[in-house]
Design an enzyme around this catalytic site. Structure first.
Site, short mmCIF file in Angstrom:
data_model
loop_
_atom_site.label_atom_id
_atom_site.label_comp_id
_atom_site.label_asym_id
_atom_site.label_seq_id
_atom_site.Cartn_x
_atom_site.Cartn_y
_atom_site.Cartn_z
N GLN A 150 -6.00 -0.55 14.54
CA GLN A 150 -5.88 0.76 14.36
C GLN A 150 -4.49 1.17 14.94
OE1 GLN A 150 -8.00 3.28 13.48
NE2 GLN A 150 -6.36 4.60 13.81
N LYS A 210 -15.67 5.25 12.39
CA LYS A 210 -15.53 4.16 11.69
C LYS A 210 -16.90 3.21 12.18
CE LYS A 210 -10.60 3.90 10.79
NZ LYS A 210 -9.31 3.13 11.28
N ASP A 253 -7.45 -2.87 5.51
CA ASP A 253 -6.49 -1.68 5.30
C ASP A 253 -5.40 -1.68 4.05
OD1 ASP A 253 -6.53 0.63 6.84
OD2 ASP A 253 -5.76 -0.28 8.59
#
Length: 300
Positions: free
Chosen positions: A98, A54, A121
């Site tokens: 995460q 990422k 997200d």
């Protein structure tokens, strides 16, 4: 006749190119550089690889990348304090925590601490509610990538019969909401659905996200249907040597490819789209935060 293979790697590259172009315009016209902050707690190997990827791709499209790596025993209060600082940092437009988090943390509490406008997200309860009611929101990356590929392949999805196999909060439920938003007739099925093969056979679009290796067989697929395989499962591959493994999806590709009209492979299908859509969500969040026009083709 074999199905058309939907190349997720190539499609993701196109999405990243669109992101990079919009980032360049933000810099040139407004002196704004989007920033993505990733919070990693612990040393999960898969998470570490994902975070590195990422960060690399964030920089490649011209955005700032901020990585916050914390020890596994970090107190939950410290993680919440970090998220609050990132919420208030004008240089940070997207925040990603995460997952999974260590067992001593309340995952829902931590995820919902992220400012919904920076929740790239799309996991916070606010964004989930906005998506479910058809309002502007941050859309979870994997379902967004699936929708982009379906729109590219079909053009209009209006009136198509779609079956989503899987009811997770991360993929199944938001995928169904997105398909409804594009005027599909949507069925959410799962491992306990009665006569699951018959339910799937009615579908013009099948999105498999149930987490069981090669569960969906070719004779479940309506001839000519589009199959989006979200599953990533590692299975033994003795043909490659002792102890070797390989990745497969939730769909038995070899039998489905001869029936479907189009299908995503595993690997190389949906997977590459997830990070591409994370970058897309970040540049969208940046544009919204500054009252600027959102990038075309990168959001719903």
């Amino acid at each position: 006749m074999s199905a058309e293979i939907i190349d997720g790697k190539a499609f993701a590259a196109k999405v990243r190119a669109k992101v990079a172009s919009h980032v360049a315009r933000l810099k040139a016209d407004h002196d704004i550089q989007p920033g993505l902050a990733v919070v990693l707690v612990g040393e999960d190997p898969a998470s570490q690889v994902y975070v590195r990827s990422k960060g690399k791709m964030t920089v490649e499209v011209g955005m700032n990348s901020y990585e916050h790596k914390l020890a596994a025993d970090t107190p939950e209060a410290d993680v919440l304090a970090l998220i609050e600082r990132l919420n208030n940092d004008a240089d940070v437009h997207g925040i990603l925590v995460q997952l999974p988090l260590p067992d001593h943390m309340n995952e829902d509490l931590v995820v919902n601490a992220v400012d919904p406008a920076k929740d790239v997200d799309g996991f916070s309860i606010s964004n989930v509610g906005l998506l479910a009611t058809g309002q502007k929101t941050m859309v979870p990356c994997t379902p967004l990538g699936c929708l982009m590929m379906l729109r590219e392949h079909h053009g209009s999805l209006s009136g198509l019969d779609a079956v989503v196999i899987g009811r997770s909060n991360i993929v199944g439920k938001p995928m169904a909401a997105l398909l409804l938003g594009d005027s599909c007739t949507v069925t959410i099925a799962h491992s306990r659905t009665k006569d699951l093969p018959d339910v799937v056979r009615r579908a013009d679009i099948v999105v498999a996200a149930v987490g069981r290796a090669e569960m969906v067989l070719g004779d479940w697929i309506k001839p000519g249907a589009t199959v989006i395989d979200v599953g990533i499962n590692r299975i033994d591959a003795p043909e490659r040597g002792e102890g070797k493994t390989r990745l497969v999806g939730d769909v038995d590709f070899d039998s489905a490819v001869d029936v479907a009209g189009a299908i995503t492979p595993v690997p190389g299908g949906v997977g590459p789209m997830t990070i591409a859509c994370l970058l897309a969500n970040t540049v969208t969040a940046c544009s919204r935060a500054n009252g600027l026009k959102e990038p075309e083709g990168l959001t719903v």
